[in-house]
Enzyme design. Structure first.
Site, PDB file in Angstrom:
ATOM      1  CG  PHE A  65       2.928 -84.319 -40.971  1.00 42.05           C
ATOM      2  CD1 PHE A  65       2.733 -83.623 -39.788  1.00 42.05           C
ATOM      3  CD2 PHE A  65       1.983 -84.205 -41.966  1.00 42.05           C
ATOM      4  CE1 PHE A  65       1.616 -82.822 -39.614  1.00 42.05           C
ATOM      5  CE2 PHE A  65       0.868 -83.401 -41.801  1.00 42.05           C
ATOM      6  CZ  PHE A  65       0.677 -82.712 -40.626  1.00 42.05           C
TER       7      PHE A  65
ATOM      8  CD  GLU B 147       9.510 -84.955 -34.949  1.00 45.94           C
ATOM      9  OE1 GLU B 147       9.701 -85.995 -35.572  1.00 45.94           O
ATOM     10  OE2 GLU B 147      10.371 -84.078 -34.778  1.00 45.94           O
TER      11      GLU B 147
END
Lengths: 336, 741
Positions: B241, B706
């Site tokens: 992430f 994303e």
């Protein structure tokens, strides 16, 4: 983790003998103690594994209930007689932790569960009177959103007495409302403590959570005959739908006579160093009609004298709203 | 359109299951910390990082005598005894080269022992004395210290378009509010982990990373090694992430420790150690002013963001970026300023800029719609940007309008009651909300290698990473498609720095970067296969022209007469059984700066808010995305859903709290740092338009790692308003904030 000795015992007598070892602790499910040991918060010299000493039966009859200290939280929550007669206890248990943790956690261990105060849990914070007596309280000037509003000791951040930690258990809140008693045994004999006297307020010794002596073993929790089977509610307010400690929780039991409340049991979680039972609120409910006005008055009494902090001021109002809601739900019937 | 809740057959050319799915569910997939070879397992030394417990100052002394005597301890590295590096120390890493303490939780020593428990225990025996300095904490109380971000020593100005004051004067309706997003930590399931060992002057590491080439370059630079002496492997990454896009201090520390003890060293961060030393998403305070005329047309947008940064270095969370380009506005002005704090570094975290930017701008848009008494979707259509207003250039492909229409339809938006607080079910207040999602389509240069093997299988390799996203799967598909093979016949290797170089698996760019390289390599290999056949007198295709030949199902044949041909296996076996190998690379075209490549989406949420407890249940989220061609239904829709789940957590749960006195994260564990649990997530319905963007790359696909998080938080926030009539402008929207709003 500190080095420690491990000793498995097969009977309560052997457990009571073994606990004489300096700084020994009993090991039940280990869901709290072992975590604290890994993080250096607890460092017992010896773990006395009591998982094989029996004390794992639930008995419910006309005289009430006797719950062995080693009954697992899952087993207790799903016991048909408990579900039928003490649904408040079942719901409180099921709102706590996760299924995996409940499968391990024991009744006695849950009573002994320590606070989740951030400053207690993390040894990198230097000030915590509960963890290091006399070191002060970092929570007073820190992030105190989860902390106590009732019954705390606040003599300032540097005082050795100050502690605004809360008891994190859900089970204890229901047990308080149900007027439970804790049966205790030591080498010297047996004694019984009402639940209200089992957990302590911090007073001047915040390092002491309960009135259980170090050489004593919890053998059972007993409940009086069920009064609230038809009208009870456990309400837990938290930051997510599961696996979060209560911001505020309410255990409400009502004994109804038509639309009138004959007697009530009311306790709060997440607001104090112990499950916060309110005799004043219970008294104010008895003999009154089950109306919103009655519940609101009880709610005001239950949080009377609350002293909140920078980040937990919301708890006063949230507790009141939650009490009214739980009592309203309880007056309508039992939780499904 | 492809939707996750429709039973459907796997499209031609797609793998039905994740390439690495079975390895993962059976435990055969090895993550960095799990390797016990090629070194002897008994040689493995366990490292435990010791972290500072003060926020600012310096280490006066470390007494390690007692710890050294502890059982199993092999060595203890501190700033007082560690080998000094000759290279310049990166100022955002803590690798024991000085005694400075910049934040609480900074690595300040490493204990090495024969087991992890021994190392941890010895770490507690260190007596560390500090010289404390006043710390820069209390971000909200120091907003007036905000300064422009510095890049290369130069202060970065804000942006301006048009005459904001003049345009705002024309507004009949204005929203002017401040919106806050909190400090967040990435918390991938796999903690950061490195195993390092030396063979002479050659350094080998297994590292859980999003960027093996980056780790290689970092280690070579910091340890002053020739690049070719560093070898990095990472076959699987358990999420990152953004936090694993950079080689943080622990990677170098593991390599340094391995050198000292002359043994392989394993260093795994504990969950609590991931709150600070491996990056955070900064807090952002966003003052947003939007003016519109009576028709809803936006005349001006002003967005002034202030965020925290570390005293060590600046990282900008571009929360104002979205406000520059998402909607048309006559005038536009943004600033982004920083307040220095004694905290660990900020870094990229899933949709850096867009996650926070949409979270705040899209509430402001909802407020504007409410003031205008206009449907929020309609407001967005009125201000629809056909071209990129921030750079005054076209989009390569934009179909956001269809996203609004389809997501609204799938959601049932027409049933929304525009007046908040009107719909109840028992003790619950029900609300609907929506927001726009967006994230850039990025692409970088990448290389790959493809081999056609004599056994009929194909090998495809690239020095990229699979961070749980499906890179293995879509690499297999791409090589198979170029060669006309069933994708189950392709073996993929990635996560090894010996393979051709690929970019960081960040910025949603790997699909668009690596797949064109795999495609190019496969096409090169195919051409070589053609040439082999054309020059082989025993081949039925001897002397044929390459333009007349095709491949399918492992056969090479004449297009005009498919029965004239043979299998790859027959051709290769006859020719010495050597594989055919080709490398390929791909990079963005020269027209890259003539257009904006950007993905979009529309996300709708339904919430139920309890009127007494103020707890929020997100019942449904519906999202439709314009992300170019979807490469694989399972891995693609899964990423979009995962992004939405995080968006729900952004809205309701996530916040790292820093103690105002000690500067330490108080909730640095999974019991107290809340992310959504299963019970928090209702139905999620994601769909994609699947319209190829071939101006962006030949495969028409844009990365989707994303965009799922963007817009989702604001959709939930706006649904809470619609349910309750209470406008919360401060994430996360916990029960206390809703009660007090």
């Amino acid at each position: 983790m500190n080095p420690f000795a491990y000793q498995r015992v097969e009977a309560p007598d052997a457990a009571l003998q073994a606990i004489a070892i300096h700084n020994a602790k009993f090991l039940g499910g280990g869901t709290n103690l072992v975590d604290l040991m890994k993080d250096g918060v607890e460092s017992p010299s010896t773990l006395i594994d009591i998982n094989h000493i029996g004390l794992n039966k639930v008995l419910v009859n006309a005289n009430g209930a006797t719950i062995g200290a080693l009954v697992r939280n899952s087993d207790l929550a799903n016991d048909p007689a408990i579900v039928a007669h003490y649904p408040l206890l079942s719901h409180a248990l099921l709102s706590g932790a996760s299924p995996q943790l409940r499968n391990m956690a024991t009744t006695g261990g849950n009573l002994m569960q320590r606070t989740r105060c951030f400053y207690f849990m993390d040894t990198a914070f230097p000030a915590c009177n509960k963890r290091v007596p006399g070191s002060g309280c970092a929570a007073i000037q820190g992030f105190n959103r989860i902390h106590a509003i009732l019954g705390q000791t606040d003599e300032g951040a540097t005082s050795a007495h100050t502690c605004i930690a809360t008891n994190p258990s859900d089970m204890n809140v229901a047990l308080a409302a149900l007027d439970a008693k804790v049966e205790i045994q030591s080498a010297k004999g047996k004694r019984t403590l009402p639940l209200a006297d089992f957990h302590r307020l911090p007073g001047t010794t915040p390092e002491v959570d309960t009135n259980l002596h170090p050489d004593e073993l919890i053998v059972a929790v007993t409940l009086p005959p069920a009064k609230f089977a038809k009208n009870s509610w456990y309400l837990k307010v938290r930051d997510r739908q599961s696996y979060a400690f209560a911001l505020v929780s309410v255990a409400a039991g009502l004994e109804m006579d038509g639309d009138t409340i004959r007697s009530a049991g009311l306790a709060l979680g997440g607001v104090a160093h112990k499950p916060w039972r309110s005799p004043e609120a219970e008294h104010a409910l008895a003999g009154k009609p089950a109306t919103r006005e009655t519940f609101q008055r009880a709610a005001e009494l239950a949080v009377a004298g609350a002293k909140p902090y920078e980040h937990n001021a919301f708890k006063v109002e949230l507790a009141k709203q939650s009490i009214v809601r739980a009592l309203t739900q309880a007056s309508k019937g039992a939780q499904a | 359109m492809i939707r996750n809740n429709q039973a459907r057959p796997t499209p031609e050319g797609q793998l039905e299951h994740r390439y690495d799915g079975i390895a993962k569910v059976t435990g055969k997939a090895k993550y960095a910390a799990e390797f016990t070879e090629p070194f002897p397992k008994k040689d493995l030394v366990y490292a435990y990082i010791v972290h500072s417990t003060i926020p600012s100052g310096s280490i006066a002394s470390i007494d390690q005598k007692e710890a050294e005597r502890a059982f199993g301890v092999i060595a203890i590295l501190t700033p007082f005894n560690v080998p000094k590096l000759t290279s310049a120390k990166p100022h955002n890493l803590s690798i024991l080269q000085d005694t400075d303490v910049h934040y609480n939780g900074q690595p300040i020593a490493v204990v090495l022992a024969s087991s992890l428990p021994f190392a941890r225990q010895a770490a507690r025996m260190l007596t560390i004395k500090y010289n404390q300095q006043p710390a820069k904490l209390n971000f909200m109380g120091r907003l007036d210290e905000a300064r422009p971000p510095k890049q290369g020593g130069r202060e970065q100005p804000g942006t301006q378009r048009g005459d904001l004051a003049a345009s705002m004067a024309k507004a009949t309706v204005t929203v002017d509010e401040t919106y806050i997003t909190p400090l967040q930590n990435h918390n991938p399931m796999e903690p950061h982990a490195t195993i390092a060992w030396w063979e002479g002057e050659e350094l080998n590491v297994y590292d859980g990373t999003q960027y093996i080439s980056g780790v290689k370059m970092s280690l070579a630079r910091i340890l002053n090694l020739p690049l070719e002496n560093v070898h990095v492997q990472c076959p699987y990454t358990g999420g990152g992430f953004g936090s694993k896009g950079t080689a943080w201090s622990h990677v170098t520390l593991a390599a340094m420790a391995a050198k000292v003890v002359q043994k392989p060293v394993k260093l795994v961060l504990e969950r609590n150690q991931m709150f600070g030393p491996v990056g955070t998403r900064p807090t952002t305070v966003n003052k947003i002013k939007i003016g519109a005329d009576a028709s809803g047309k936006i005349v001006g947008i002003q967005h002034d963001a202030i965020m925290n940064t570390s005293v060590m270095d600046d990282f900008v969370e571009h929360s104002a970026g979205t406000s520059r380009m998402l909607y048309n506005s006559e005038a536009n002005a943004t600033t982004e300023k920083m307040v220095e704090m004694n905290l660990g570094m900020g870094t990229y975290m899933r949709a850096p800029g867009e996650a926070t930017g949409t979270a705040v701008l899209e509430i402001a848009m909802d407020e504007l719609a409410h003031k205008l008494k206009m449907d929020p979707v309609q407001l967005r259509l009125v201000n629809y940007a056909e071209t990129d207003p921030s750079r005054n250039r076209p989009f390569s492909s934009k179909h956001l309008r269809e996203c609004y229409t389809q997501a609204a339809e799938n959601f049932g938006w027409s049933k929304r009651n525009a007046e908040p607080g009107q719909k109840t079910e028992g003790n619950k207040q029900i609300g609907y909300g929506m927001a726009t999602a967006t994230y850039p389509a990025n692409r970088s240069a990448a290389s790959a290698i493809v081999r056609i093997l004599p056994n009929g299988r194909v090998f495809a390799g690239s020095g990229t990473q699979d961070i749980g996203t499906g890179m293995y799967t879509i690499m297999a598909q791409t090589a198979a498609a170029a060669l006309g093979l069933d994708p189950t016949l392709v073996d993929v290797k990635l996560g090894d720095s010996a393979l051709p170089k690929a970019p960081v698996s960040g910025g949603s760019q790997s699909t668009a970067s690596v797949l064109p390289a795999v495609d190019a390599a496969a096409r090169q290999a195919k051409l070589k296969l053609f040439q082999l056949a054309m020059q082989d007198t025993h081949s039925p295709l001897y002397n044929a022209k390459d333009t007349d030949i095709e491949t399918k199902d492992g056969h090479i044949f004449l297009k005009s007469n498919p029965s004239t041909g043979e299998s790859f296996t027959a051709l290769l076996t006859r020719n010495g059984a050597a594989p055919i190998e080709a490398e390929g690379s791909a990079e963005p075209g020269p027209d890259k700066n003539s257009m904006t490549t950007q993905s979009f989406g529309a996300v709708f949420a339904e919430v139920a808010v309890d009127k007494d407890t103020h707890m929020v249940q997100v019942r449904r989220v519906v999202g439709t995305y314009d992300i170019g061609t979807l490469m694989n239904n399972k891995t693609g829709l899964n990423q979009l859903m995962g992004g939405i789940v995080w968006g729900v957590g952004f809205a309701l749960h996530e916040e790292a709290v820093i103690d105002p006195v000690y500067g330490r994260t108080v909730n640095g564990n999974f019991a107290d740092y809340h992310v959504p649990v299963n019970a928090d997530i209702g139905d999620i319905d994601v769909s994609v338009l699947n319209i190829p963007d071939t101006k962006f790359n030949p495969l028409g696909s844009r990365g989707i790692g994303e965009i799922g998080i963007t817009g989702a938080a604001a959709a939930v926030a706006n649904a809470i308003y619609n349910a309750t009539g209470k406008r919360v402008r401060n994430y996360p929207m916990t029960p206390d904030k809703i009660m007090q709003a």
